[in-house]
Design an enzyme around this catalytic site. Sequence first.
Site, PDB file in Angstrom:
ATOM      1  CE  LYS A 128      -1.698  -2.084   3.535  1.00 54.02           C
ATOM      2  NZ  LYS A 128      -1.915  -3.514   3.469  1.00 54.02           N
ATOM      3  CB  VAL A 155      -8.370  -1.767  -1.038  1.00 57.39           C
ATOM      4  CG1 VAL A 155      -9.590  -1.426  -0.178  1.00 57.39           C
ATOM      5  CG2 VAL A 155      -7.468  -0.558  -1.186  1.00 57.39           C
ATOM      6  N   GLY A 210      -1.807 -13.172  17.080  1.00 52.35           N
ATOM      7  CA  GLY A 210      -1.343 -12.931  15.709  1.00 52.35           C
ATOM      8  C   GLY A 210      -2.218 -11.963  14.923  1.00 52.35           C
ATOM      9  CE  LYS A 228      -5.847  -2.410   3.872  1.00 45.63           C
ATOM     10  NZ  LYS A 228      -6.188  -3.233   5.046  1.00 45.63           N
TER      11      LYS A 228
HETATM   12  N1  LIG Z   1      -0.890 -10.182   4.888  1.00 46.58           N
HETATM   13  C1  LIG Z   1      -2.035  -9.721   4.382  1.00 46.58           C
HETATM   14  O1  LIG Z   1      -3.125 -10.202   4.679  1.00 46.58           O
HETATM   15  C2  LIG Z   1      -1.987  -8.614   3.394  1.00 46.58           C
HETATM   16  C3  LIG Z   1      -3.158  -8.180   2.794  1.00 46.58           C
HETATM   17  C4  LIG Z   1      -3.106  -7.166   1.838  1.00 46.58           C
HETATM   18  C5  LIG Z   1      -1.894  -6.614   1.500  1.00 46.58           C
HETATM   19  N2  LIG Z   1      -0.760  -7.019   2.120  1.00 46.58           N
HETATM   20  C6  LIG Z   1       0.497  -6.416   1.765  1.00 46.58           C
HETATM   21  O2  LIG Z   1       1.305  -7.348   1.097  1.00 46.58           O
HETATM   22  C7  LIG Z   1       2.661  -7.109   1.376  1.00 46.58           C
HETATM   23  C8  LIG Z   1       3.300  -8.358   1.922  1.00 46.58           C
HETATM   24  O3  LIG Z   1       2.656  -8.714   3.119  1.00 46.58           O
HETATM   25  P1  LIG Z   1       3.103  -9.943   3.971  1.00 46.58           P
HETATM   26  O4  LIG Z   1       2.055 -10.144   4.966  1.00 46.58           O
HETATM   27  O5  LIG Z   1       3.469 -11.041   3.082  1.00 46.58           O
HETATM   28  O6  LIG Z   1       4.406  -9.357   4.696  1.00 46.58           O
HETATM   29  P2  LIG Z   1       5.600 -10.172   5.342  1.00 46.58           P
HETATM   30  O7  LIG Z   1       5.133 -11.514   5.745  1.00 46.58           O
HETATM   31  O8  LIG Z   1       6.208  -9.288   6.344  1.00 46.58           O
HETATM   32  O9  LIG Z   1       6.630 -10.374   4.133  1.00 46.58           O
HETATM   33  C9  LIG Z   1       7.368  -9.334   3.616  1.00 46.58           C
HETATM   34  C10 LIG Z   1       8.364  -9.912   2.646  1.00 46.58           C
HETATM   35  O10 LIG Z   1       9.098  -8.847   2.055  1.00 46.58           O
HETATM   36  C11 LIG Z   1      10.488  -9.145   2.158  1.00 46.58           C
HETATM   37  N3  LIG Z   1      11.252  -7.925   2.232  1.00 46.58           N
HETATM   38  C12 LIG Z   1      11.428  -7.088   3.289  1.00 46.58           C
HETATM   39  N4  LIG Z   1      12.223  -6.076   2.949  1.00 46.58           N
HETATM   40  C13 LIG Z   1      12.587  -6.292   1.672  1.00 46.58           C
HETATM   41  C14 LIG Z   1      13.424  -5.601   0.776  1.00 46.58           C
HETATM   42  N5  LIG Z   1      14.017  -4.488   1.128  1.00 46.58           N
HETATM   43  N6  LIG Z   1      13.586  -6.085  -0.460  1.00 46.58           N
HETATM   44  C15 LIG Z   1      12.967  -7.220  -0.830  1.00 46.58           C
HETATM   45  N7  LIG Z   1      12.169  -7.915  -0.039  1.00 46.58           N
HETATM   46  C16 LIG Z   1      11.974  -7.451   1.216  1.00 46.58           C
HETATM   47  C17 LIG Z   1      10.627  -9.964   3.401  1.00 46.58           C
HETATM   48  O11 LIG Z   1      11.846 -10.647   3.327  1.00 46.58           O
HETATM   49  P3  LIG Z   1      12.294 -11.698   4.447  1.00 46.58           P
HETATM   50  O12 LIG Z   1      11.474 -12.934   4.111  1.00 46.58           O
HETATM   51  O13 LIG Z   1      13.733 -11.874   4.151  1.00 46.58           O
HETATM   52  O14 LIG Z   1      11.981 -11.094   5.743  1.00 46.58           O
HETATM   53  C18 LIG Z   1       9.384 -10.828   3.295  1.00 46.58           C
HETATM   54  O15 LIG Z   1       9.645 -11.915   2.465  1.00 46.58           O
HETATM   55  C19 LIG Z   1       2.700  -5.960   2.366  1.00 46.58           C
HETATM   56  O16 LIG Z   1       2.970  -4.771   1.687  1.00 46.58           O
HETATM   57  C20 LIG Z   1       1.315  -5.964   2.935  1.00 46.58           C
HETATM   58  O17 LIG Z   1       0.915  -4.692   3.362  1.00 46.58           O
HETATM   59  C21 LIG Z   1      -0.787  -8.017   3.047  1.00 46.58           C
END
Ligand SMILES: NC(=O)c1ccc[n+]([C@@H]2O[C@H](COP(=O)([O-])OP(=O)(O)OC[C@H]3O[C@@H](n4cnc5c(N)ncnc54)[C@H](OP(=O)(O)O)[C@@H]3O)[C@@H](O)[C@H]2O)c1
Lengths: 346, 481
Positions: A128, A155, A210, A228
């Site tokens: 986002k 979103v 969590g 959002k």
């Molecule tokens: N989770 C949800 O339900 C949800 C819903 C809608 C949108 N989103 C969005 O989707 C995105 C991912 O969410 P997530 O829940 O998967 O987050 P997450 O579990 O924290 O994963 C983030 C990933 O990004 C990697 N990362 C961190 N810094 C980086 C960098 N500088 N360069 C390249 N990779 C990097 C991390 O690497 P490491 O594995 O090495 O730590 C990890 O693999 C976020 O922007 C979040 O806001 C999430």
Amino acid sequence: MRLFIVGLGVVGKGVLELLDARRAELASHFGVETRLVGVADSKGVALCEDGLAHAEVLGVKRPGAAGVASLPDGRPLASQDDLPEVIAHSGADVLIELGPTQMRSPRPATDRLLAAMGAGLHVIGANKAPLSTAFAALTEAAAVNNVLLRYSATVGAGTPMLTLARAAVMGDTLVGFRAILNGTTNFILSQMRSSGATFDSALAEAQRLGWAEADPSNDVDGWDTAMKTAIIACHAPAIPPGRSISVHDVRTVGIRGVSARDHADAEAQGQVIKLVASFDATTLSARVEPVRVPIGSRLDVPAGGNVLLIDLKHAGELALFGRGAGAHETAAAVLRDLVDIALSAR
Amino acid sequence: MKLIMKFGGTSMAGSEKIRHAASLVAQALRQHHVVAVVSAMDGVTEQLLAIADHAEAGDRSSVEQVLSQVRSAHESTADALGCLAETRELLSRLESLATGIMAVGECTARSRDAVVSFGERMSTRFMAAALGVACGSPARGFDGGDAGIVTNNHFGEADPLMDISLMQVRDRLAPLVEARTPVVVAGFIAQTQSGVMSTIGRGGSDYTATILGAALGADEIHIWSDVDGLMTADPRLVPGARLLSHLTFAEAIEMGKFGAKSMHPRALEPAAEHGIPVRMRNTFKPDNPGTLIGSAVGQPDARRPGETAVRSVPMLKNMAMITVGGAGMIGRPGTAAALFDALAAARINVHMICQSVSEAGISVVVSMAQLDRAKTALERSMRPFIGTRTIHAPATSDTSTSAPVLHGIDVVGNIAIVAPVGSGMRGVPGVVARIFSAVARKNLNIIAIAQGSSELSVCFAVDKDAGPEAVRAVHEEFDSR
Ligand SMILES: NC(=O)c1ccc[n+]([C@@H]2O[C@H](COP(=O)([O-])OP(=O)(O)OC[C@H]3O[C@@H](n4cnc5c(N)ncnc54)[C@H](OP(=O)(O)O)[C@@H]3O)[C@@H](O)[C@H]2O)c1
């Protein structure tokens, strides 16, 4: 389609799993076949023209494993500033950007998206931060490079809220919208209401289960909802052409100030407190704040639910309810974008 | 206040002038948040273009000759300002670039941009050095690209990708400006999405200044040069010409089109769009308020009380009018398109367009310098339209009998265009009539007339010798101010 995925956390892994689970269906229904030619996490990248095996990538992203740098085609990345170049020269057709949402420093993610589009890649973002701070720049980059930019996961996760918002304003005059867009605050407020807990203890409970992250600020201070809100307003668009609205234009108040007492007062009047996003199309003002809503009304959604209510001049109120987060829910939105790109680019 | 201060080539001509400009910036920095933008030293861009041309032609001795002029001017300035080492480094890169061009015998638009960029890059080092001394704290220098301005790949005349540029400039410069760090940005140069140096062509450093202003939400943009501001007319033609204290964006844009020493209309756009006033000031008379270009209070183009209908009377001299005529053009679709396509392909700048009511002729006014090129382009591409008679005599196999009704392409050289400009002309009856009777009273013959699309101007062509007299007549009639 050759894919480059940045970020293999909850969502990134979910995308790989869903691509495997739906492989046959994607090919037969939409003619979409994918090959993973690049991946990156916070420490490294791996590139392979012939395609990286999803199982191997998932293997190195298990808890305790060494990450993508440890893949046979992997290497550590000295600085995250190098990633845009790597993506631009990866030979991928589509970048899927699933890195962390960093509202206060959106540049690294924005630069990845701009570099990819500058090199002719289509882009899917779930992050986002870039979309809510640099919407005009990103859409300009898509237009001048003749590529597609999709971000429906930002979103509502699997719930296609942006699609509805656009469809709504295409056919009618927008009066405004209201929405509940964040699960963490919704959970905390529900906890406080049902158990009479204070904010701090409800937050601790949410963290234990969590629902909330170690640093909960993004959620409880309202920023996630504000980002959002800005994205919906820009995407619909709910603002006149040439204007844009960023997260910093959204007047945002979080839920830290909500007390057990407030809940009791609200309850006594048949109301509950929710963190509500609202946009007024007349004044073009957007805000996020704790608001009392009648018990049982459409904004009174359960903890895991998100809702978007769109008020239209002629068609009246539209509502879309669904789950707003989760690995596979969000991955579903990414796949939706992927199919959309495959069909649109054809 | 947040200010952008842009210094043109004449303000950057030598170490003394640069120190003076830097002192103006340092003084402003005491009260305001400031970004300085600089052009190349006076005349250097032309020298650099000459280097590119000579290098492409393989003329080594001319390259060396111009290069040594550029080197000595820059080295002496750098020496005085204390930035000799970095300047030498840039000069040696310039030299190897020229050598490279000679080796391949070709100078692409991309290489040409790289060559001309050295002018602004060196003057940025100069201003940063001088400003650091004047402020007592080191100044940060940026190339336009490093500052965040991104363009498409049309080298030589690249278009900024405006939304990306605004976002990036804000991101990179706003924190420095907020902290009152002295910042200098090279005007005119930018970079493509893939990081290759490009130049933004028309509007040049002024355009850089207005883009920065829009990105940073500046309160005013100051354009410093060696003139006091915009005048009601060229003072060499009209002894009673006055300095304009203020005018609207629309007026300034219109004046720019007709050669007034205004800014290029393209450069005014970001300022007009974001409502940021532009003040044109004289570096050497910093106490003068200059000319303020802005939106009149309330209405963007409203006339202030007591203002005359015609604010200014710019004139373009050394012009020529080409009339393309022929009965073959009547009612034939695509004639005008073919004509303008041909001129565009030959990169001809058209200053005025008239079409006769009968559609049988279109006239365009171009500069004498571009006349031959324009004529050749039109002769080649307009033949199908003017060479046969299609209306009055159906085409026969005997083309020798189907001569055009008009003579094809007709040229009137040595004319001047006079273009009275003023918001008060819009919707006010009688202004145009007054203009032409004023000219008629002086017994001057008007060759052609066109009304500006914005209704803020009307322009007419007269013989070159009649130009100054016509300007004086209109200026006097309206008592322009
Ligand atoms: N989770 C949800 O339900 C949800 C819903 C809608 C949108 N989103 C969005 O989707 C995105 C991912 O969410 P997530 O829940 O998967 O987050 P997450 O579990 O924290 O994963 C983030 C990933 O990004 C990697 N990362 C961190 N810094 C980086 C960098 N500088 N360069 C390249 N990779 C990097 C991390 O690497 P490491 O594995 O090495 O730590 C990890 O693999 C976020 O922007 C979040 O806001 C999430």
